[in-house]
Design an enzyme around this catalytic site. Structure first.
Site, PDB file in Angstrom:
ATOM      1  N   GLY A  56       0.825  -1.202   0.000  1.00 18.04           N
ATOM      2  CA  GLY A  56       0.000   0.000   0.000  1.00 18.04           C
ATOM      3  C   GLY A  56       0.858   1.250   0.000  1.00 18.04           C
ATOM      4  O   GLY A  56       2.033   1.226  -0.388  1.00 18.04           O
ATOM      5  N   SER A  57       0.290   2.338   0.464  1.00 19.96           N
ATOM      6  CA  SER A  57       0.984   3.621   0.433  1.00 19.96           C
ATOM      7  C   SER A  57       2.105   3.659   1.459  1.00 19.96           C
ATOM      8  O   SER A  57       2.092   2.941   2.470  1.00 19.96           O
ATOM      9  CB  SER A  57      -0.002   4.758   0.721  1.00 19.96           C
ATOM     10  OG  SER A  57      -0.391   4.752   2.086  1.00 19.96           O
ATOM     11  N   GLU A  83       4.155  11.368  -5.386  1.00 18.39           N
ATOM     12  CA  GLU A  83       3.507  10.272  -6.096  1.00 18.39           C
ATOM     13  C   GLU A  83       2.070  10.695  -6.407  1.00 18.39           C
ATOM     14  O   GLU A  83       1.305  11.022  -5.510  1.00 18.39           O
ATOM     15  CB  GLU A  83       3.510   9.000  -5.246  1.00 18.39           C
ATOM     16  CG  GLU A  83       2.960   7.796  -5.977  1.00 18.39           C
ATOM     17  CD  GLU A  83       2.955   6.523  -5.126  1.00 18.39           C
ATOM     18  OE1 GLU A  83       3.018   5.432  -5.709  1.00 18.39           O
ATOM     19  OE2 GLU A  83       2.892   6.630  -3.876  1.00 18.39           O
ATOM     20  N   PHE A  96      -0.311   8.900  -8.549  1.00 15.38           N
ATOM     21  CA  PHE A  96      -1.235   7.768  -8.629  1.00 15.38           C
ATOM     22  C   PHE A  96      -2.425   8.093  -9.520  1.00 15.38           C
ATOM     23  O   PHE A  96      -3.588   7.864  -9.178  1.00 15.38           O
ATOM     24  CB  PHE A  96      -1.698   7.348  -7.231  1.00 15.38           C
ATOM     25  CG  PHE A  96      -1.514   5.858  -6.979  1.00 15.38           C
ATOM     26  CD1 PHE A  96      -0.264   5.276  -7.068  1.00 15.38           C
ATOM     27  CD2 PHE A  96      -2.587   5.044  -6.665  1.00 15.38           C
ATOM     28  CE1 PHE A  96      -0.086   3.909  -6.837  1.00 15.38           C
ATOM     29  CE2 PHE A  96      -2.422   3.677  -6.437  1.00 15.38           C
ATOM     30  CZ  PHE A  96      -1.169   3.115  -6.526  1.00 15.38           C
ATOM     31  N   CYS A 122       2.037   0.944  -8.137  1.00 15.26           N
ATOM     32  CA  CYS A 122       3.232   1.390  -7.417  1.00 15.26           C
ATOM     33  C   CYS A 122       4.437   1.529  -8.335  1.00 15.26           C
ATOM     34  O   CYS A 122       5.349   2.312  -8.067  1.00 15.26           O
ATOM     35  CB  CYS A 122       3.547   0.428  -6.272  1.00 15.26           C
ATOM     36  SG  CYS A 122       3.843  -1.283  -6.803  1.00 15.26           S
ATOM     37  N   GLU A 181       5.684  -3.417   1.027  1.00 17.33           N
ATOM     38  CA  GLU A 181       5.833  -3.084  -0.389  1.00 17.33           C
ATOM     39  C   GLU A 181       5.011  -1.838  -0.608  1.00 17.33           C
ATOM     40  O   GLU A 181       3.779  -1.877  -0.597  1.00 17.33           O
ATOM     41  CB  GLU A 181       5.363  -4.260  -1.249  1.00 17.33           C
ATOM     42  CG  GLU A 181       5.969  -4.252  -2.649  1.00 17.33           C
ATOM     43  CD  GLU A 181       5.205  -3.352  -3.609  1.00 17.33           C
ATOM     44  OE1 GLU A 181       5.684  -2.204  -3.834  1.00 17.33           O
ATOM     45  OE2 GLU A 181       4.166  -3.766  -4.104  1.00 17.33           O
ATOM     46  N   LEU A 182       5.719  -0.710  -0.825  1.00 20.65           N
ATOM     47  CA  LEU A 182       5.078   0.590  -0.715  1.00 20.65           C
ATOM     48  C   LEU A 182       5.065   1.344  -2.047  1.00 20.65           C
ATOM     49  O   LEU A 182       5.118   0.737  -3.106  1.00 20.65           O
ATOM     50  CB  LEU A 182       5.774   1.391   0.392  1.00 20.65           C
ATOM     51  CG  LEU A 182       5.921   0.631   1.732  1.00 20.65           C
ATOM     52  CD1 LEU A 182       6.716   1.454   2.734  1.00 20.65           C
ATOM     53  CD2 LEU A 182       4.550   0.270   2.283  1.00 20.65           C
ATOM     54  N   GLY A 183       4.997   2.651  -1.986  1.00 25.36           N
ATOM     55  CA  GLY A 183       4.839   3.463  -3.182  1.00 25.36           C
ATOM     56  C   GLY A 183       6.137   3.693  -3.929  1.00 25.36           C
ATOM     57  O   GLY A 183       7.189   3.135  -3.596  1.00 25.36           O
TER      58      GLY A 183
END
Length: 490
Positions: free
Chosen positions: A235-236, A385, A387, A291, A257-259
């Site tokens: 996620g973020s 970011e 998105f 991502c 596991e991020l941006g």
């Protein structure tokens, strides 16, 4: 095992405000599942309370030892069966993703294919070697073996809701863990209830998997519950920091596991037509809500004007609309807040000196493919970011400047370099602070069998996928054996 094979995978009883903990149970708190393209109601989603999370986690811990002790052939068989059920219902599953997540059909079908592949790859894990014989003194056997963690909490996002959940759920279950999955409530049907149904039909023992959509309170409960030994979060970065802090405070293993603010770099010797096509894939796939999406398009100054013109022309020809129509390249953004966020950055970028070459507006959640040129390193669009389907074009003169621009961020997930000179591209790429590097390809890439993870604000240095799954979802135990105890001198 249920007897619903041959029928639809998700039936009325599965979308009527229920939670799954081995069986389908009515939830006290229920929200609507909404199609972002039309606002139509697709069903109802049960929202798990912290008490429901605690109950599922306790049950999972109770049944997990028996699951870990299940013969490896049987665990593999259940995972293969889940893949077969997904194959049988792949059109239905893709349809749910189109309607609930706003995916265009091609993206939805691709995600289902990735998910099936992840199940088959996980099905191979139970029969793989799970340890190593270590050197030791004569007469002493020393070895290390991998053991399941126990109960793994998985918190998954809305953008690739099915695959990004399954890539953690499947390998965790394969090696003997139980799993409590909290999918994003906005995509809880296609990213949660579908997974529950696949494993239910495959014959997974009750309690080994729970699927509990919920809000932040449910996520907090996962990170704090004493029965859960690990959290895998996608996620973020802002949410990931909170998850990592809570998991660390409670001494849980954590995978984040991020941006990303990923760079797509075009060198002056590139084939411009192919460079534009790869840039379009990197920036606009799934409306830029990935991502790995290219948050920066860095173009060498000698070709920047021509490249930008070609990119803007391509972007202007991408149709936007309801993905259920099957005639569009881009569907809707996930919600109004995301559309407003992107519009705000575009307006700030233009106010900061960027030139709007294409797009820049939205009709409700339908955001037009946008190209911003002349974006300096101090511009808001360069750093944040977005998105959303926004190409942020920045020029550079030398390879050294390209490296400096690409590394001018706290993120470190993906990068791509397009050049006819592979050696030059590799030399540049070796200096980039990223976990994923693609030469002559797009920033958006995943083949299931590869380790996937970022550095810096894009993750905590862990990876998921392929060979990394053994490291992620197990823990080492060191074992030594002697024929008889030694006579220590003390």
């Amino acid at each position: 095992m249920s007897s619903d094979i041959g029928k639809t995978l998700l039936q009325e009883r599965h979308i009527g405000g229920v939670l799954f903990d081995g069986g389908w149970r009515a939830a006290a708190n229920v929200v609507d599942a909404v199609e972002p393209a039309t606002g139509a109601k697709l069903g109802r989603v049960g929202m798990a309370s912290p008490a429901a999370v605690a109950e599922a986690a306790a049950r999972a811990r109770l049944v997990q030892p028996a699951w870990a002790a299940t013969a490896y052939e049987r665990r593999a068989e259940i995972l293969r069966k889940a893949a077969q059920v997904a194959e049988e219902h792949r059109a239905e599953i893709a349809g749910w993703m189109v309607r609930e997540s706003g995916s265009v059909p091609a993206k939805a079908e691709f995600e289902v294919a990735l998910t099936i592949k992840a199940l088959y790859e996980a099905a191979a894990m139970p029969s793989q070697a799970a340890g190593a014989v270590l050197p030791s003194q004569p007469g002493r056997l020393s070895f290390a073996k991998r053991r399941p963690i126990g109960v793994v909490g998985v918190i998954s996002p809305f953008n690739f809701p099915l695959y990004l959940a399954m890539r953690a759920v499947a390998p965790a279950i394969a090696v003997g863990n139980a799993v409590v999955l909290k999918p994003d409530p906005r995509t809880a049907l296609c990213g949660g209830h579908v997974i529950a149904r696949l494993f239910e039909e495959a014959g997974l023992p009750e309690g080994v998997l729970a699927v509990l959509p919920g809000d932040g309170a449910a996520g907090t409960a996962l990170t704090e519950d004493r029965n859960i030994g690990m959290i895998q979060f996608t996620g973020s970065t802002a949410a990931g920091r909170r998850v990592g802090e809570a998991a660390g405070r409670n001494l849980k293993k954590v995978s984040l596991e991020l941006g990303g603010k990923n760079s797509f770099i075009v060198l002056d010797d590139a084939d411009l037509d192919l460079a534009v096509r790869n840039a379009v894939w990197s920036v606009y796939l799934h409306q830029g809500q990935i991502c790995m999406s290219a948050g920066r398009v860095l173009v060498q100054s000698g070709i920047a004007e021509k490249f930008t013109t070609m990119l803007a022309d391509h972007a202007g020809r991408l149709p936007v609309g309801d993905p259920a129509s099957g005639q569009v390249a881009l569907g809707p953004l996930i919600n109004r807040a995301q559309a407003d966020h992107a519009l705000g950055i575009v307006r700030a970028a233009v106010a900061g000196g960027a030139k709007l070459e294409a797009g820049g507006s939205s009709d409700g959640l339908f955001f037009q493919p946008t190209v911003l040129a002349g974006v300096s390193s101090g511009n808001p669009a360069f750093a944040e970011e977005i998105f959303a389907p926004v190409a942020v074009v920045t020029t550079f003169d030398t390879d050294e400047e390209a490296v400096a621009l690409a590394n001018d961020t706290d993120y470190g997930l993906s990068a791509a370099i397009v050049s006819r000179n592979v050696g030059r591209a590799l030399a540049l790429g070796e200096r980039l602070n990223v976990g994923l590097l693609h030469i002559n390809d797009a920033t958006v890439n995943d083949e299931v069998v590869n380790p996937f993870g970022g550095v810096g604000a894009s993750g905590n240095g862990t990876s998921i996928g392929g060979p990394a799954n053994w490291e992620e979802f197990t823990q080492w135990q060191w074992v030594t054996i002697r024929a008889e105890p030694p006579a220590y001198p003390l």
